[in-house]
Motif scaffolding. Sequence first.
Motif, PDB file in Angstrom:
ATOM      1  N   LYS A   1      -7.721 -15.115   5.685  1.00 14.55           N
ATOM      2  CA  LYS A   1      -7.127 -14.408   4.314  1.00 14.55           C
ATOM      3  C   LYS A   1      -7.886 -12.846   4.549  1.00 14.55           C
ATOM      4  O   LYS A   1      -8.763 -12.950   4.787  1.00 14.55           O
ATOM      5  CB  LYS A   1      -7.653 -14.726   3.045  1.00 14.55           C
ATOM      6  CG  LYS A   1      -6.816 -16.284   2.747  1.00 14.55           C
ATOM      7  CD  LYS A   1      -7.174 -16.542   1.559  1.00 14.55           C
ATOM      8  CE  LYS A   1      -6.431 -18.211   1.138  1.00 14.55           C
ATOM      9  NZ  LYS A   1      -6.733 -18.455  -0.124  1.00 14.55           N
ATOM     10  N   ALA A   2      -6.833 -12.049   4.412  1.00 15.59           N
ATOM     11  CA  ALA A   2      -7.364 -10.708   4.338  1.00 15.59           C
ATOM     12  C   ALA A   2      -7.834 -10.252   2.956  1.00 15.59           C
ATOM     13  O   ALA A   2      -7.267 -10.806   1.867  1.00 15.59           O
ATOM     14  CB  ALA A   2      -5.881  -9.516   4.398  1.00 15.59           C
ATOM     15  N   THR A   3      -8.892  -9.554   3.019  1.00 14.28           N
ATOM     16  CA  THR A   3      -9.452  -8.952   1.575  1.00 14.28           C
ATOM     17  C   THR A   3      -9.239  -7.593   1.609  1.00 14.28           C
ATOM     18  O   THR A   3      -9.529  -6.757   2.654  1.00 14.28           O
ATOM     19  CB  THR A   3     -10.881  -9.393   1.479  1.00 14.28           C
ATOM     20  OG1 THR A   3     -11.133 -10.716   1.704  1.00 14.28           O
ATOM     21  CG2 THR A   3     -11.640  -8.900   0.280  1.00 14.28           C
ATOM     22  N   LEU A   4      -8.671  -6.786   0.443  1.00 14.55           N
ATOM     23  CA  LEU A   4      -8.462  -5.601   0.264  1.00 14.55           C
ATOM     24  C   LEU A   4      -9.259  -5.159  -0.537  1.00 14.55           C
ATOM     25  O   LEU A   4      -9.289  -5.544  -1.700  1.00 14.55           O
ATOM     26  CB  LEU A   4      -7.086  -5.357  -0.074  1.00 14.55           C
ATOM     27  CG  LEU A   4      -6.459  -4.059  -0.414  1.00 14.55           C
ATOM     28  CD1 LEU A   4      -6.428  -3.207   0.680  1.00 14.55           C
ATOM     29  CD2 LEU A   4      -4.967  -4.037  -1.075  1.00 14.55           C
ATOM     30  N   VAL A   5     -10.100  -3.928  -0.278  1.00 12.06           N
ATOM     31  CA  VAL A   5     -10.959  -3.238  -1.090  1.00 12.06           C
ATOM     32  C   VAL A   5     -10.373  -1.824  -1.222  1.00 12.06           C
ATOM     33  O   VAL A   5      -9.947  -1.007  -0.437  1.00 12.06           O
ATOM     34  CB  VAL A   5     -12.376  -3.208  -0.609  1.00 12.06           C
ATOM     35  CG1 VAL A   5     -13.304  -2.170  -1.395  1.00 12.06           C
ATOM     36  CG2 VAL A   5     -12.976  -4.362  -0.171  1.00 12.06           C
ATOM     37  N   ILE A   6     -10.182  -1.547  -2.400  1.00 10.56           N
ATOM     38  CA  ILE A   6      -9.765  -0.035  -2.956  1.00 10.56           C
ATOM     39  C   ILE A   6     -10.878   0.626  -3.196  1.00 10.56           C
ATOM     40  O   ILE A   6     -11.584   0.494  -4.481  1.00 10.56           O
ATOM     41  CB  ILE A   6      -8.497  -0.282  -4.048  1.00 10.56           C
ATOM     42  CG1 ILE A   6      -7.342  -1.020  -3.510  1.00 10.56           C
ATOM     43  CG2 ILE A   6      -8.019   1.118  -4.377  1.00 10.56           C
ATOM     44  CD1 ILE A   6      -6.338  -1.341  -4.586  1.00 10.56           C
TER      45      ILE A   6
ATOM     46  N   TRP B   1       1.649  -4.037  -2.711  1.00  9.75           N
ATOM     47  CA  TRP B   1       2.737  -4.763  -2.279  1.00  9.75           C
ATOM     48  C   TRP B   1       2.302  -4.747  -0.770  1.00  9.75           C
ATOM     49  O   TRP B   1       2.015  -3.890  -0.062  1.00  9.75           O
ATOM     50  CB  TRP B   1       4.110  -4.240  -2.401  1.00  9.75           C
ATOM     51  CG  TRP B   1       4.592  -4.600  -3.772  1.00  9.75           C
ATOM     52  CD1 TRP B   1       5.834  -5.612  -3.727  1.00  9.75           C
ATOM     53  CD2 TRP B   1       4.442  -3.972  -5.058  1.00  9.75           C
ATOM     54  NE1 TRP B   1       5.991  -5.551  -5.240  1.00  9.75           N
ATOM     55  CE2 TRP B   1       5.177  -4.651  -5.704  1.00  9.75           C
ATOM     56  CE3 TRP B   1       3.505  -3.055  -5.497  1.00  9.75           C
ATOM     57  CZ2 TRP B   1       5.399  -4.584  -7.132  1.00  9.75           C
ATOM     58  CZ3 TRP B   1       3.598  -2.763  -6.823  1.00  9.75           C
ATOM     59  CH2 TRP B   1       4.272  -3.394  -7.788  1.00  9.75           C
ATOM     60  N   HIS B   2       2.023  -6.045  -0.037  1.00  9.28           N
ATOM     61  CA  HIS B   2       1.337  -6.180   1.203  1.00  9.28           C
ATOM     62  C   HIS B   2       1.951  -7.586   1.628  1.00  9.28           C
ATOM     63  O   HIS B   2       2.501  -8.419   1.021  1.00  9.28           O
ATOM     64  CB  HIS B   2      -0.018  -6.003   1.011  1.00  9.28           C
ATOM     65  CG  HIS B   2      -0.619  -7.074   0.321  1.00  9.28           C
ATOM     66  ND1 HIS B   2      -0.889  -8.424   0.895  1.00  9.28           N
ATOM     67  CD2 HIS B   2      -0.684  -7.467  -1.012  1.00  9.28           C
ATOM     68  CE1 HIS B   2      -1.370  -9.237  -0.086  1.00  9.28           C
ATOM     69  NE2 HIS B   2      -1.446  -8.589  -1.197  1.00  9.28           N
ATOM     70  N   LYS B   3       1.479  -7.811   3.004  1.00  9.11           N
ATOM     71  CA  LYS B   3       1.860  -8.992   3.931  1.00  9.11           C
ATOM     72  C   LYS B   3       0.655  -8.888   4.747  1.00  9.11           C
ATOM     73  O   LYS B   3       0.202  -8.061   5.208  1.00  9.11           O
ATOM     74  CB  LYS B   3       3.062  -8.709   4.880  1.00  9.11           C
ATOM     75  CG  LYS B   3       4.173  -8.614   3.959  1.00  9.11           C
ATOM     76  CD  LYS B   3       5.492  -8.359   5.021  1.00  9.11           C
ATOM     77  CE  LYS B   3       6.884  -8.015   4.209  1.00  9.11           C
ATOM     78  NZ  LYS B   3       7.928  -7.720   5.223  1.00  9.11           N
ATOM     79  N   THR B   4       0.218 -10.363   4.645  1.00 12.25           N
ATOM     80  CA  THR B   4      -0.897 -10.489   5.618  1.00 12.25           C
ATOM     81  C   THR B   4      -0.303 -10.869   7.211  1.00 12.25           C
ATOM     82  O   THR B   4       0.456 -11.587   7.278  1.00 12.25           O
ATOM     83  CB  THR B   4      -1.737 -11.786   5.030  1.00 12.25           C
ATOM     84  OG1 THR B   4      -2.276 -11.601   3.745  1.00 12.25           O
ATOM     85  CG2 THR B   4      -2.879 -11.989   5.961  1.00 12.25           C
TER      86      THR B   4
END
Length: 87
Positions: free
Chosen positions: A78-83, A68-71
Motif C-alpha cells: 500500500k502507498a502511504t501519502l504524507v502531506i 484523489w489518487h490511484k495506487t
Amino acid sequence: VKGPFDDFRRVKLQVTGADLEIDHLVISYDRGGSEELEVREFIRQGGETRAIDLRGGGRRSVRRIDVWHKTKGILKGKATLVILGMK
C-alpha cells in the motif's frame, strides 16, 4: 489539520510503500472556502511532488485536504501519502 501550526503557503506530497498517481487535491480553509488544485502527477515510491503554492498570497489556515489518487503496483504493498505544509 490540527493547530496550532496549521497556516501554510505551500504543500508538498511524499509517497512511500508503493507508486501513486495523484489526480487532484481539494484544500478546505478554516475561514471558509476551498480550492481545487490539479496535480496530475505520477510519484514513484520514495518520491515527492514539487512545492505546490496555495492561492491567495500569504499563509492560509488549512482545515482539511482531500486527495484523489490511484495506487500503482498494488502487489508491492500500500502507498502511504504524507502531506507536508510549508510556510
